[in-house]
Design an enzyme around this catalytic site. Structure first.
Site, PDB file in Angstrom:
ATOM      1  N   LYS A  13      72.317 137.890  62.200  1.00  0.00           N
ATOM      2  CA  LYS A  13      72.969 137.619  60.908  1.00  0.00           C
ATOM      3  C   LYS A  13      72.140 138.123  59.743  1.00  0.00           C
ATOM      4  O   LYS A  13      70.938 138.390  59.868  1.00  0.00           O
ATOM      5  CB  LYS A  13      73.223 136.114  60.755  1.00  0.00           C
ATOM      6  N   SER A 136      67.756 142.012  73.661  1.00  0.00           N
ATOM      7  CA  SER A 136      68.331 142.032  72.324  1.00  0.00           C
ATOM      8  C   SER A 136      68.181 143.374  71.622  1.00  0.00           C
ATOM      9  O   SER A 136      67.169 144.068  71.792  1.00  0.00           O
ATOM     10  CB  SER A 136      67.672 140.952  71.464  1.00  0.00           C
ATOM     11  N   GLY A 141      61.814 137.920  65.113  1.00  0.00           N
ATOM     12  CA  GLY A 141      60.977 137.386  64.048  1.00  0.00           C
ATOM     13  C   GLY A 141      61.023 138.229  62.787  1.00  0.00           C
ATOM     14  O   GLY A 141      60.015 138.378  62.091  1.00  0.00           O
ATOM     15  N   ALA A 142      62.187 138.775  62.452  1.00  0.00           N
ATOM     16  CA  ALA A 142      62.286 139.651  61.272  1.00  0.00           C
ATOM     17  C   ALA A 142      63.329 139.162  60.277  1.00  0.00           C
ATOM     18  O   ALA A 142      63.697 139.879  59.362  1.00  0.00           O
ATOM     19  CB  ALA A 142      62.593 141.082  61.712  1.00  0.00           C
ATOM     20  N   GLY A 143      63.860 137.962  60.464  1.00  0.00           N
ATOM     21  CA  GLY A 143      64.813 137.418  59.490  1.00  0.00           C
ATOM     22  C   GLY A 143      66.267 137.675  59.815  1.00  0.00           C
ATOM     23  O   GLY A 143      67.155 137.331  59.036  1.00  0.00           O
ATOM     24  N   LEU A 144      66.532 138.294  60.975  1.00  0.00           N
ATOM     25  CA  LEU A 144      67.922 138.627  61.329  1.00  0.00           C
ATOM     26  C   LEU A 144      68.513 137.642  62.347  1.00  0.00           C
ATOM     27  O   LEU A 144      69.514 137.941  63.008  1.00  0.00           O
ATOM     28  CB  LEU A 144      68.014 140.063  61.855  1.00  0.00           C
ATOM     29  N   GLY A 145      67.884 136.480  62.489  1.00  0.00           N
ATOM     30  CA  GLY A 145      68.477 135.433  63.326  1.00  0.00           C
ATOM     31  C   GLY A 145      68.378 135.686  64.820  1.00  0.00           C
ATOM     32  O   GLY A 145      69.254 135.256  65.581  1.00  0.00           O
ATOM     33  N   SER A 146      67.301 136.344  65.264  1.00  0.00           N
ATOM     34  CA  SER A 146      67.178 136.592  66.714  1.00  0.00           C
ATOM     35  C   SER A 146      67.034 135.279  67.478  1.00  0.00           C
ATOM     36  O   SER A 146      67.519 135.155  68.599  1.00  0.00           O
ATOM     37  CB  SER A 146      65.990 137.520  67.021  1.00  0.00           C
ATOM     38  N   SER A 147      66.379 134.290  66.851  1.00  0.00           N
ATOM     39  CA  SER A 147      66.203 133.002  67.567  1.00  0.00           C
ATOM     40  C   SER A 147      67.553 132.342  67.803  1.00  0.00           C
ATOM     41  O   SER A 147      67.818 131.795  68.878  1.00  0.00           O
ATOM     42  CB  SER A 147      65.278 132.063  66.778  1.00  0.00           C
ATOM     43  N   ASP A 205      72.201 129.801  61.086  1.00  0.00           N
ATOM     44  CA  ASP A 205      72.093 130.979  61.956  1.00  0.00           C
ATOM     45  C   ASP A 205      72.888 130.811  63.245  1.00  0.00           C
ATOM     46  O   ASP A 205      73.589 131.734  63.685  1.00  0.00           O
ATOM     47  CB  ASP A 205      70.617 131.255  62.298  1.00  0.00           C
TER      48      ASP A 205
HETATM   49  N1  LIG Z   1      65.515 138.318  72.883  1.00  0.00           N
HETATM   50  C1  LIG Z   1      64.767 137.229  72.876  1.00  0.00           C
HETATM   51  N2  LIG Z   1      64.253 136.744  74.031  1.00  0.00           N
HETATM   52  C2  LIG Z   1      63.511 135.635  74.008  1.00  0.00           C
HETATM   53  N3  LIG Z   1      63.180 134.935  72.904  1.00  0.00           N
HETATM   54  C3  LIG Z   1      63.649 135.357  71.741  1.00  0.00           C
HETATM   55  C4  LIG Z   1      64.461 136.523  71.663  1.00  0.00           C
HETATM   56  N4  LIG Z   1      64.774 136.702  70.368  1.00  0.00           N
HETATM   57  C5  LIG Z   1      64.177 135.700  69.678  1.00  0.00           C
HETATM   58  N5  LIG Z   1      63.497 134.889  70.491  1.00  0.00           N
HETATM   59  C6  LIG Z   1      62.717 133.701  70.109  1.00  0.00           C
HETATM   60  O1  LIG Z   1      62.926 133.494  68.710  1.00  0.00           O
HETATM   61  C7  LIG Z   1      61.683 133.577  67.988  1.00  0.00           C
HETATM   62  C8  LIG Z   1      61.879 134.259  66.648  1.00  0.00           C
HETATM   63  O2  LIG Z   1      62.543 133.367  65.814  1.00  0.00           O
HETATM   64  P1  LIG Z   1      62.308 133.289  64.262  1.00  0.00           P
HETATM   65  O3  LIG Z   1      60.858 133.112  63.949  1.00  0.00           O
HETATM   66  O4  LIG Z   1      63.253 132.285  63.797  1.00  0.00           O
HETATM   67  O5  LIG Z   1      62.733 134.735  63.732  1.00  0.00           O
HETATM   68  P2  LIG Z   1      64.186 135.391  63.625  1.00  0.00           P
HETATM   69  O6  LIG Z   1      65.172 134.357  64.037  1.00  0.00           O
HETATM   70  O7  LIG Z   1      64.304 135.751  62.186  1.00  0.00           O
HETATM   71  O8  LIG Z   1      64.164 136.606  64.474  1.00  0.00           O
HETATM   72  C9  LIG Z   1      60.765 134.367  68.895  1.00  0.00           C
HETATM   73  O9  LIG Z   1      59.423 133.999  68.633  1.00  0.00           O
HETATM   74  C10 LIG Z   1      61.224 133.937  70.296  1.00  0.00           C
HETATM   75  O10 LIG Z   1      60.614 132.722  70.655  1.00  0.00           O
HETATM   76  C1  LIG Z   2      64.897 130.164  56.297  1.00  0.00           C
HETATM   77  C2  LIG Z   2      66.215 129.822  56.974  1.00  0.00           C
HETATM   78  O1  LIG Z   2      67.156 129.469  55.953  1.00  0.00           O
HETATM   79  C3  LIG Z   2      66.782 131.034  57.718  1.00  0.00           C
HETATM   80  C4  LIG Z   2      65.856 131.565  58.767  1.00  0.00           C
HETATM   81  O2  LIG Z   2      66.370 132.732  59.355  1.00  0.00           O
HETATM   82  P1  LIG Z   2      65.476 133.613  60.338  1.00  0.00           P
HETATM   83  O3  LIG Z   2      65.002 132.733  61.463  1.00  0.00           O
HETATM   84  O4  LIG Z   2      64.338 134.165  59.539  1.00  0.00           O
HETATM   85  O5  LIG Z   2      66.383 134.700  60.830  1.00  0.00           O
HETATM   86  C5  LIG Z   2      65.994 128.645  57.893  1.00  0.00           C
HETATM   87  C6  LIG Z   2      67.264 127.951  58.363  1.00  0.00           C
HETATM   88  O6  LIG Z   2      68.293 128.019  57.672  1.00  0.00           O
HETATM   89  O7  LIG Z   2      67.199 127.291  59.398  1.00  0.00           O
HETATM   90 MG   LIG Z   3      65.280 132.322  63.475  1.00  0.00          MG
END
Ligand SMILES: Nc1ncnc2c1ncn2[C@@H]1O[C@H](COP(=O)(O)OP(=O)(O)O)[C@@H](O)[C@H]1O
Ligand SMILES: C[C@@](O)(CCOP(=O)(O)O)CC(=O)O
Ligand SMILES: [Mg+2]
Length: 397
Positions: A13, A136, A141-147, A205
């Site tokens: 996202k 993926s 961990g770049a702000g695009l909602g990978s978690s 997210d």
């Molecule tokens: N493809 C993936 N496989 C396993 N874990 C993932 C994957 N993508 C994300 N994660 C988990 O989500 C975490 C990143 O989440 P976060 O810090 O919220 O950053 P964002 O959601 O912005 O990418 C990673 O450290 C990992 O634990």
């Molecule tokens: C900072 C926040 O608003 C969004 C975080 O997004 P991301 O994990 O950086 O993709 C936290 C949240 O809404 O849970």
């Molecule tokens: Mg996240």
């Protein structure tokens, strides 16, 4: 043992406005990205559960008997409406050999997996013997909602494996979506996964990952934005690593330290989301340039606010300066502290200016690309509907 496998995906996202403020009850506007996380579930050997997460270099397996024993310890005082407790997560960390204060991507990914697997199976059925691979297109961990995309895929697959949701994909169909009720269940379990990874997520997210499209999110209330115009957005990854959990905790600390200074900033961010929504709803599907100056000004104001609440970064300042030198407006997206920024590309931006901006951003060591927004939420796929790269990544074991 299950007979069928499953291929599922969920989108990342972009938050247009409201990141961080949304954790404190304010509104956020978010759109699903055309970059997705994919999960393949296959029947296991009947005795073990295997998980392969190439994006975070994880390959683990556990016996079903040891997972069942562990489940009793973790889910004894389990309440799915509450955050996973510190005690529950400590038990899982000890079991998985993860240090108490670990925040590395692989540790958080394994912890979220174990928690979701045990909690879902405690509620709906036995721990299943399955092999799971998650891969993926999103940077982690770049702000695009990978978690959240990871948690949504896991929730869908584990709920299916425990027979809590159906498999709506019929023979001959390329893709299928679950019912509204099933998606509500997927979303609520994905939120639990986000809680393990983020500490205190707002839920925006996982809502976008589940429902897709464009939505307004406030305190758990999801409103789909039906008439969002086709916005062109340039995404730039500064490649500066950061953790959402750490940044969210930092904002909370600042609010507690300076409530009378920080709360008005959050109110102002809320008003920006409101204003942006009004402008978007007033815009026709293919808007003329006259609407864009307001959207651009809102980007600028919010970027300043995000710096005030402590989630800026020199790399993001640089991104904004570079795009401004080409007449374009940017803000960070997601948790900030590095990661990605978004740049609005109005219809009157010349291809020459956009190309020059991209060239200068790349010269800073950043990566940038234009991508579709408003992608579908959690989706089931037939193998033939996935492209060769995705299939290859998922079939490596
Ligand atoms: N493809 C993936 N496989 C396993 N874990 C993932 C994957 N993508 C994300 N994660 C988990 O989500 C975490 C990143 O989440 P976060 O810090 O919220 O950053 P964002 O959601 O912005 O990418 C990673 O450290 C990992 O634990
Ligand atoms: C900072 C926040 O608003 C969004 C975080 O997004 P991301 O994990 O950086 O993709 C936290 C949240 O809404 O849970
Ligand atoms: Mg996240």
């Amino acid at each position: 043992m299950m007979e069928l496998g499953l291929l599922v995906s969920a989108p990342g996202k972009v938050i247009l406005h409201g990141e961080h403020a949304v954790v404190h009850g304010k509104a956020a506007l978010a759109v699903a990205l055309g970059l997705r996380t994919f999960l393949r579930l296959r029947p296991g050997d009947g005795e073990r559960l295997r998980v392969h997460l190439p994006g975070v270099s994880v390959r683990r397996e556990w016996g079903l008997a040891e997972l069942s024993a562990l489940r009793g310890r973790v889910t004894a005082d389990f309440d799915e409406s509450k955050s996973p407790s510190v005690e529950q997560l400590d038990v899982l960390k000890e079991f998985a050999g993860i240090a108490a204060d670990a925040s590395a991507p692989d540790s958080l990914a394994v912890l979220a997996f174990l928690y979701m697997c045990l909690a879902i199976s405690a509620k709906y059925g036995d721990v299943p013997s399955v092999d799971i691979t998650v891969w993926s297109e999103l940077p982690t961990g770049a702000g695009l909602g990978s978690s959240a995309a990871y948690a949504v895929c896991l929730a869908a697959a584990l709920l299916y494996a425990c027979r809590a949701i159906s498999c709506p994909l019929k023979d001959g169909e390329a893709t299928a979506r679950w019912t509204e009720d099933e998606m509500t269940l997927i979303n609520s379990w994905a939120f639990q996964g986000e809680r393990v990874i983020h500490g205190n997520p707002s839920g925006v997210d996982n809502a976008v990952g589940t429902w897709g499209g464009a939505l307004r999110y406030q305190s758990g209330k999801i409103t789909s934005l039906k008439r969002v115009p086709t916005l062109r957005i340039l995404l730039t990854n500064t490649k500066v690593p950061r953790s959402t959990k750490v940044l969210v905790a930092g904002v909370k600390e600042k609010i507690l330290k300076f409530p009378s200074i920080m709360n008005p900033v959050l109110d102002s961010i809320d008003a920006i989301s409101q204003e942006c929504q009004s402008v978007l709803e007033a815009m026709p599907t293919n808007p003329s340039p006259e609407y864009y100056p307001v959207l651009e000004e809102l980007f600028d104001i919010n970027q300043h606010h995000l710096n005030v609440i402590g989630v800026g970064h020199p790399s993001l300042d640089r991104l904004c300066r570079v795009t401004a030198s080409h007449g374009l407006h940017s803000k960070l997206t997601g948790a900030g502290g590095g990661g990605c920024g978004i740049t609005l590309l109005p219809p009157d931006a010349t291809p020459l200016a956009v190309e020059a901006a991209k060239r200068d951003l790349c010269a800073c060591g950043f990566e940038c690309w234009e991508t579709d927004i408003g992608a579908p939420g959690v989706t089931l796929h037939s193998a033939s509907s996935l492209n060769a790269e995705v299939l290859h990544a998922l079939s490596e074991s």
